[in-house]
Design a protein around this motif. Structure first.
Motif, PDB file in Angstrom:
ATOM      1  N   GLU A 189       0.819  -1.216   0.000  1.00 10.56           N
ATOM      2  CA  GLU A 189       0.000   0.000   0.000  1.00 10.56           C
ATOM      3  C   GLU A 189       0.849   1.262   0.000  1.00 10.56           C
ATOM      4  O   GLU A 189       0.449   2.287  -0.546  1.00 10.56           O
ATOM      5  N   ASP A 190       2.064   1.190   0.581  1.00 12.32           N
ATOM      6  CA  ASP A 190       2.891   2.397   0.601  1.00 12.32           C
ATOM      7  C   ASP A 190       3.413   2.747  -0.786  1.00 12.32           C
ATOM      8  O   ASP A 190       3.965   3.814  -1.005  1.00 12.32           O
ATOM      9  N   LYS A 191       3.261   1.812  -1.754  1.00 17.22           N
ATOM     10  CA  LYS A 191       3.664   2.102  -3.133  1.00 17.22           C
ATOM     11  C   LYS A 191       2.494   2.571  -3.985  1.00 17.22           C
ATOM     12  O   LYS A 191       2.672   2.916  -5.149  1.00 17.22           O
ATOM     13  N   LEU A 192       1.288   2.547  -3.426  1.00 17.01           N
ATOM     14  CA  LEU A 192       0.100   2.933  -4.189  1.00 17.01           C
ATOM     15  C   LEU A 192      -0.154   4.426  -4.003  1.00 17.01           C
ATOM     16  O   LEU A 192      -0.942   4.845  -3.153  1.00 17.01           O
ATOM     17  N   LEU A 193       0.558   5.229  -4.769  1.00 13.82           N
ATOM     18  CA  LEU A 193       0.481   6.674  -4.634  1.00 13.82           C
ATOM     19  C   LEU A 193      -0.898   7.200  -5.008  1.00 13.82           C
ATOM     20  O   LEU A 193      -1.523   6.720  -5.937  1.00 13.82           O
ATOM     21  N   GLY A 194      -1.355   8.209  -4.270  1.00 13.27           N
ATOM     22  CA  GLY A 194      -2.611   8.867  -4.599  1.00 13.27           C
ATOM     23  C   GLY A 194      -3.838   8.091  -4.197  1.00 13.27           C
ATOM     24  O   GLY A 194      -4.954   8.499  -4.514  1.00 13.27           O
ATOM     25  N   ILE A 195      -3.664   6.961  -3.478  1.00  8.27           N
ATOM     26  CA  ILE A 195      -4.817   6.114  -3.166  1.00  8.27           C
ATOM     27  C   ILE A 195      -5.386   6.405  -1.775  1.00  8.27           C
ATOM     28  O   ILE A 195      -6.532   6.062  -1.489  1.00  8.27           O
ATOM     29  N   LYS A 196      -4.609   7.069  -0.920  1.00 10.14           N
ATOM     30  CA  LYS A 196      -5.017   7.229   0.476  1.00 10.14           C
ATOM     31  C   LYS A 196      -6.313   8.020   0.608  1.00 10.14           C
ATOM     32  O   LYS A 196      -7.256   7.575   1.279  1.00 10.14           O
ATOM     33  N   THR A 197      -6.395   9.183  -0.029  1.00  8.97           N
ATOM     34  CA  THR A 197      -7.583  10.030   0.126  1.00  8.97           C
ATOM     35  C   THR A 197      -8.835   9.379  -0.444  1.00  8.97           C
ATOM     36  O   THR A 197      -9.859   9.308   0.254  1.00  8.97           O
TER      37      THR A 197
ATOM     38  N   VAL B 291     -17.346   3.024  -9.166  1.00  7.86           N
ATOM     39  CA  VAL B 291     -16.030   3.607  -9.412  1.00  7.86           C
ATOM     40  C   VAL B 291     -15.777   3.516 -10.912  1.00  7.86           C
ATOM     41  O   VAL B 291     -15.745   2.421 -11.475  1.00  7.86           O
ATOM     42  N   VAL B 292     -15.608   4.665 -11.580  1.00  9.89           N
ATOM     43  CA  VAL B 292     -15.575   4.684 -13.044  1.00  9.89           C
ATOM     44  C   VAL B 292     -14.321   5.397 -13.547  1.00  9.89           C
ATOM     45  O   VAL B 292     -13.864   6.368 -12.943  1.00  9.89           O
ATOM     46  N   GLY B 293     -13.766   4.896 -14.642  1.00  6.98           N
ATOM     47  CA  GLY B 293     -12.593   5.512 -15.263  1.00  6.98           C
ATOM     48  C   GLY B 293     -12.021   4.586 -16.314  1.00  6.98           C
ATOM     49  O   GLY B 293     -12.398   3.415 -16.420  1.00  6.98           O
ATOM     50  N   MET B 294     -11.077   5.095 -17.123  1.00  6.95           N
ATOM     51  CA  MET B 294     -10.502   4.300 -18.191  1.00  6.95           C
ATOM     52  C   MET B 294      -9.648   3.170 -17.625  1.00  6.95           C
ATOM     53  O   MET B 294      -9.247   3.183 -16.457  1.00  6.95           O
ATOM     54  N   GLY B 295      -9.369   2.166 -18.456  1.00 12.23           N
ATOM     55  CA  GLY B 295      -8.552   1.043 -18.038  1.00 12.23           C
ATOM     56  C   GLY B 295      -7.162   1.484 -17.629  1.00 12.23           C
ATOM     57  O   GLY B 295      -6.559   2.341 -18.270  1.00 12.23           O
ATOM     58  N   GLY B 296      -6.635   0.893 -16.537  1.00 11.10           N
ATOM     59  CA  GLY B 296      -5.286   1.207 -16.086  1.00 11.10           C
ATOM     60  C   GLY B 296      -5.196   2.298 -15.053  1.00 11.10           C
ATOM     61  O   GLY B 296      -4.111   2.620 -14.571  1.00 11.10           O
ATOM     62  N   LEU B 297      -6.344   2.924 -14.658  1.00  9.54           N
ATOM     63  CA  LEU B 297      -6.312   4.005 -13.675  1.00  9.54           C
ATOM     64  C   LEU B 297      -6.240   3.495 -12.240  1.00  9.54           C
ATOM     65  O   LEU B 297      -6.013   4.278 -11.317  1.00  9.54           O
ATOM     66  N   GLY B 298      -6.487   2.202 -12.030  1.00 12.86           N
ATOM     67  CA  GLY B 298      -6.373   1.661 -10.683  1.00 12.86           C
ATOM     68  C   GLY B 298      -7.688   1.484  -9.959  1.00 12.86           C
ATOM     69  O   GLY B 298      -7.729   1.472  -8.727  1.00 12.86           O
ATOM     70  N   LYS B 299      -8.772   1.305 -10.696  1.00  9.51           N
ATOM     71  CA  LYS B 299     -10.097   1.129 -10.063  1.00  9.51           C
ATOM     72  C   LYS B 299     -10.124  -0.133  -9.197  1.00  9.51           C
ATOM     73  O   LYS B 299     -10.566  -0.109  -8.040  1.00  9.51           O
ATOM     74  N   THR B 300      -9.656  -1.253  -9.770  1.00  9.50           N
ATOM     75  CA  THR B 300      -9.660  -2.513  -9.038  1.00  9.50           C
ATOM     76  C   THR B 300      -8.759  -2.433  -7.811  1.00  9.50           C
ATOM     77  O   THR B 300      -9.118  -2.912  -6.728  1.00  9.50           O
ATOM     78  N   THR B 301      -7.596  -1.807  -7.955  1.00  3.23           N
ATOM     79  CA  THR B 301      -6.672  -1.668  -6.836  1.00  3.23           C
ATOM     80  C   THR B 301      -7.312  -0.891  -5.691  1.00  3.23           C
ATOM     81  O   THR B 301      -7.243  -1.299  -4.522  1.00  3.23           O
ATOM     82  N   LEU B 302      -7.932   0.229  -6.001  1.00  4.01           N
ATOM     83  CA  LEU B 302      -8.576   1.062  -4.979  1.00  4.01           C
ATOM     84  C   LEU B 302      -9.666   0.280  -4.244  1.00  4.01           C
ATOM     85  O   LEU B 302      -9.711   0.254  -3.005  1.00  4.01           O
ATOM     86  N   VAL B 303     -10.552  -0.360  -5.004  1.00  3.56           N
ATOM     87  CA  VAL B 303     -11.676  -1.065  -4.395  1.00  3.56           C
ATOM     88  C   VAL B 303     -11.175  -2.275  -3.599  1.00  3.56           C
ATOM     89  O   VAL B 303     -11.720  -2.605  -2.531  1.00  3.56           O
ATOM     90  N   ARG B 304     -10.127  -2.939  -4.082  1.00  2.33           N
ATOM     91  CA  ARG B 304      -9.567  -4.063  -3.341  1.00  2.33           C
ATOM     92  C   ARG B 304      -9.068  -3.618  -1.961  1.00  2.33           C
ATOM     93  O   ARG B 304      -9.263  -4.304  -0.951  1.00  2.33           O
ATOM     94  N   LYS B 305      -8.414  -2.457  -1.897  1.00  2.00           N
ATOM     95  CA  LYS B 305      -7.917  -1.962  -0.615  1.00  2.00           C
ATOM     96  C   LYS B 305      -9.061  -1.601   0.322  1.00  2.00           C
ATOM     97  O   LYS B 305      -8.952  -1.771   1.537  1.00  2.00           O
ATOM     98  N   VAL B 306     -10.165  -1.089  -0.225  1.00  2.00           N
ATOM     99  CA  VAL B 306     -11.355  -0.830   0.595  1.00  2.00           C
ATOM    100  C   VAL B 306     -11.933  -2.150   1.094  1.00  2.00           C
ATOM    101  O   VAL B 306     -12.287  -2.296   2.270  1.00  2.00           O
ATOM    102  N   PHE B 307     -12.038  -3.115   0.200  1.00  2.00           N
ATOM    103  CA  PHE B 307     -12.621  -4.425   0.504  1.00  2.00           C
ATOM    104  C   PHE B 307     -11.840  -5.139   1.614  1.00  2.00           C
ATOM    105  O   PHE B 307     -12.423  -5.839   2.462  1.00  2.00           O
TER     106      PHE B 307
END
Length: 941
Positions: free
Chosen positions: A171-179, A200-216
């Motif tokens: 998680e410390d490498k996932l920049l911009g995900i904290k807020t 959660v919507v956006g183009m492929g590669g923006l990190g949607k799955t990563t963000l939601v996984r960290k919430v999950f």
């Protein structure tokens, strides 16, 4: 892609047989029909084959042959039309002419007949192999639960594996995900008696799955929700497989075996009822990752209980309409994924490339250029950083090479394959008719702003837009463009290209479609000294920085050329050079774009291109349109905007298929501000196919009556309107029932027209209106336009004693969404009265030279989202403390006074204005730098 080529050729063949059947002769007619029918029978299998071609070489070769035979069929049909269809005349002279050309082209007819026989033979061979491949590679309807409802091809499984890689990142490498993570967790944990949905919507590669996984996986979320289910959804889904996968994971969560009667059931209603009943009294969180269709949500929402103790659904999607559709009543929230900031992009790049927070000084410049190409896309930054981490850090030339060839590296490097596959998912999911449209965007240079109307016109002229009864082709193309925006493939830009809305494509998406276009022989992009040597037939050619003063006059590879566009000139282009280039066998050309070329005359070879549909000479130095323009009788688009042309010859009236005619320029100088038009032939009303006419001088009643005959017009701009022609002006407008955009400029800078009474509210479809000149009594007519959504008042001359009243009278326009006031008001105070402009979303105020105070009364502008102020040097205060501006999403201050800028930049944190600004997501303060000879106004921070 092959299916798209076949579909296009089938449409062309049907049209060809309808219009040219009598010219074919019996045997040739039968062979054309045979090829059409055989290609039609291949379409269903083509879709299955293209889904598997990356895994099976023999399918790749078969698909290539289908595509090439479709292309060659198109060439033969167009060659026939070129030889036999454009020599048409009536009466005795026409019959003599037809006999003459029949004899003259006898050899050509024999050659075309021979080529058609050869195509027939190739199609038979392709069909035989289709019969062999069908049992092996046809759709077998298999499913897998690895991704809920997905097909079990190796490619599909690999794509799902790539999606799961993100959860391995620290998680410390996932920049911009904290807020955003904290915001989503807060919404998830907020107890509510209703089922809530977060999209959660956006183009492929923006990190949607990563963000939601960290919430999950968050500890607080795990504590609150006793049942946690994650489903990865594929583009093709089976609702029964999804329900069974959900049931399996539910029982896994409660550590119990799944009842056999459920797992063996094929009753969707029973399965759905079980899920709904089981979840009714339990707290649960359900993640639907990578949703592609609104149909999935429509199917699932009925099995999810609303009003239980606590239920939460999170879905990720690339498609805006899916995100908006995922709701239970009003209980939903859309989180828009944004690219990483420059700072976070740099940090992520350094971590993955150098395993530190710093970049070696000698690599900083090339690293910054690589990051600019990534445009904040986390997947691209992390993947490319991983590749560069293996390179020697002291060989800067190696890094420069990777930067120059990054598009090619995307094809060749296995390490960059995740980026390509993630982006290809969006392309592969496109409807067939939109794939050509999207691929065509690859012709535009990297980072280019693309004029939307120009792009749509070229889609239409090249046959990419399928016709539908009851809709204009432009409206269909526009709908397709919005679908690309909806799918996060195209970004709309708030900039201007000659006043036209712009869009752009992310660099990595562009690299992907450039690669796809090259692979499919759809588009050839060449730079510099291009000689035209190629083993393939070039179909669409984009030339950047063309630097070959002696192109080959005869070149076999240009025989099939359909589109030729010169971009980014270096001064070497001239009329003779273009003529020599066009002599290279480019007789089938349909699109020729010479925009911004330093040409003073139209090359004579242009007028031999009898199949030409689009001729663009925008921003050239051309002054005269020769009479030979009348030869181009298939021409649909003629763009002469920002040229020196002021008069059109009468021969243009022969162009009965002309849809778009742009002539004139927007001029801004100390001596003149406004639209310069052109002198048209007296009988301009004969061009009955015109849909877009810019900018015609309407300085007499006769021209206005002719304009009234152009009933297909959807966009019109006129200049030099006279006071005494007001009645004729409105009479003509009454007939233009399809008109949606109108620009009017008066001849005497005064629109106090001689109007008839009562004023008729026409055209009834008018949405966009721009009035340039003192508006006088024409405001009465404006107020009658119930469909009006966008109004521009330019140089309107409203004064302090009547300005508030005049603008106030507009506040009752029921559907007005955008209002622009430019040189439109001469008072010191501008007041927006209480209760006014209820639906207005965008307000632009420009060059109000005496304006000192802007006042927005309570309950005015309640829907305002964007406020733009430009060049109002005396303005002392902003109305941002008003309660009704709390919905403002963006504020742009351009070329405002230094005092106002300083006041805004140095606000005390406790001040009311500071608090108001703090609540606006986007605030930009800038100077306007007008770039001469550029299509784009650039805002410099």
């Amino acid at each position: 892609m092959a299916e798209t080529a076949v579909a296009y050729v089938l449409k062309e063949q049907s049209s060809f047989l309808l219009h040219q059947g009598t010219n074919l002769g019996g045997e040739l007619h039968r062979e054309v029909e045979f090829v059409r029918d055989e290609l039609g029978s291949l379409r269903a299998f083509l879709r299955d084959a293209e889904a598997k071609e990356y895994d099976v070489f023999e399918l790749q070769e078969w698909i290539r042959q289908v595509r090439e035979v479709a292309y060659d069929t198109e060439d033969v049909l167009d060659e026939f039309i070129l030889r036999f269809a454009h020599h048409q005349a009536n009466g005795f002279h026409g019959r003599v002419q037809k006999i003459y050309y029949s004899i003259k082209n006898l050899r050509a007819r024999c050659r075309i007949s021979s080529e058609m026989k050869n195509l027939k033979s190739r199609v038979i061979d392709i069909s035989e192999r289709h019969k062999r491949y069908q049992p092996i590679y046809g759709n077998q309807g298999t499913c897998s639960s690895s991704a809920a409802g997905s097909s079990s091809t190796p490619a599909a499984n690999l794509d799902n594996d790539i999606r799961e890689i993100s959860i391995l990142l620290d998680e410390d490498k996932l920049l911009g995900i904290k807020t955003p993570k904290e915001e989503l967790i807060s919404r998830v944990l907020n107890n509510d008696s209703h089922l809530k949905v977060i999209a959660v919507v956006g183009m492929g590669g923006l990190g949607k799955t990563t963000l939601v996984r960290k919430v999950f996986e968050d500890t607080a979320v795990k504590t609150q929700f006793k049942i946690r289910v994650w489903l990865t959804i594929s583009r093709t889904f089976d609702i029964m497989v999804i329900l069974k996968t959900m049931i399996h994971k539910i029982f896994y969560e409660i550590n119990e075996p799944v009842p056999h009667q459920l797992m063996n059931s094929t009753d969707i209603i029973r399965l759905g009822a079980f899920v709904k009943d089981f979840l009714q009294d339990r707290s649960y969180i359900l993640v639907l990752d990578d949703v592609w269709s609104e149909r999935l949500w429509d199917a699932l929402k009925n099995v999810l209980p609303d009003g239980n103790f606590h239920g939460q659904v999170i879905l990720t999607t690339r498609i805006i309409h899916v995100a908006k559709a995922a709701r239970f009543g009003s209980h939903n929230y859309i989180h828009w994924m944004k690219p990483l900031s420059v700072k976070d992009s740099w940090t992520l790049f350094c971590h993955t490339t150098f395993q530190s927070d710093h970049c070696p000084p000698h690599l900083q410049q090339v690293s910054a250029r690589i990051l600019r190409k990534c445009e904040g896309l986390p997947l691209a930054i992390a993947t490319i950083g991983g590749v560069l981490a293996l390179k020697y850090k002291d060989r800067i030339n190696d890094w420069e090479t990777i930067l120059r060839n990054l598009g090619d590296e995307l094809d060749a490097s296995a390490k960059l394959d995740p980026i390509k596959r993630i982006l290809l998912l969006s392309y592969n999911d496109l409807p067939q008719n939109l794939k050509n449209c999207f691929l065509y965007l690859s012709i535009y240079p990297e980072d280019a702003l693309i004029g939307v109307d120009d792009m749509l016109d070229k889609w239409i002229t090249q046959g990419f837009v399928e016709e539908k009864e009851g809709m204009s082709t432009f409206d269909i193309a526009n709908r397709g463009f919005h679908e690309l925006v909806n799918r996060s493939l195209v970004q709309v830009q708030t900039a201007y290209c000659d006043g036209i809305n712009c869009c752009r494509v992310h660099d990595f998406l562009r690299d992907m479609i450039v690669s796809k276009g090259r692979e499919q022989n759809f588009i050839t992009i060449a730079v510099g000294n291009y000689s035209g040597q190629s083993s393939n037939k070039v179909r669409r050619l984009a030339l950047y920085d063309f630097d070959n003063p002696e192109p080959q006059e005869r070149n076999h590879c240009f025989k099939s050329l359909r589109s030729l566009e010169f971009l980014r000139y270096n001064g070497r282009i001239s009329g003779p050079v273009v003529s020599k280039f066009l002599c290279g066998g480019s007789k089938l050309l349909k699109v020729l774009d010479l925009s911004e070329a330093p040409l003073e005359d139209i090359p004579k070879e242009v007028f031999k291109l009898f199949l030409l549909k689009c001729l663009c000479l925008r921003r050239t130095k051309v002054r005269i349109i020769p009479k030979s323009i009348g030869k181009l009788q298939k021409l649909e688009i003629l763009d002469l905007f920002y040229t020196n042309v002021t008069k059109i010859p009468v021969e243009i009236l022969k162009l009965r298929k002309l849809h778009v005619l742009y002539v004139g320029r927007i001029e801004i100088s100390a001596e003149y501000h406004g639209l310069r038009g052109f002198k048209s032939p007296d009988k301009i009303g004969k061009l009955l196919s015109l849909e877009n006419l810019q900018a015609i001088e309407a300085d007499n009643e006769k021209i206005l009556r002719e304009i009234g005959k152009l009933t297909k017009l959807r966009s019109l701009s006129i200049t030099k309107l006279r006071k005494e022609d007001g009645k004729e002006f409105l009479c003509s407008l009454e007939k233009l029932t399809n008109l949606k955009t109108l620009v009017v400029q008066s001849i005497e800078d005064d629109m106090t027209l001689d109007l008839r009474h009562p004023i008729s509210p026409t055209p009834r479809l008018l949405e966009i209106l721009s009035l340039q000149g003192h508006i006088g009594n024409i405001l009465q007519w404006v107020l009658s336009l119930q469909s009006l959504t966008n109004l521009v008042l330019d140089n309107s001359g409203l004064r302090e004693d009547d300005g508030t009243k005049g603008i106030g009278s507009l506040q009752d326009s029921p559907n007005l969404l955008e209002l622009t006031l430019q040189h439109a008001y001469e008072g010191e105070m501008l007041v927006f009265r209480a209760g006014g402009f209820r639906k207005l979303e965008k307000l632009s105020i420009t060059s109000l030279e005496r304006l000192k105070w802007l006042k927005v009364e309570n309950d005015s502008l309640p829907s305002l989202q964007r406020l733009s102020m430009t060049d109002c040097k005396l303005l002392e205060e902003l109305p941002l403390s008003a309660e009704n501006l709390r919905k403002l999403e963006s504020l742009f201050l351009v070329d405002m006074s230094d005092g106002l800028v300083e006041k805004v930049m140095n606000l005390a944190e406790q001040s009311e204005l500071h608090q108001a600004l703090k609540n606006i997501p986007i605030v930009r303060i800038s100077r306007l730098k007008c770039m001469e000879n550029s299509r784009v106004r650039t805002f410099v921070q």
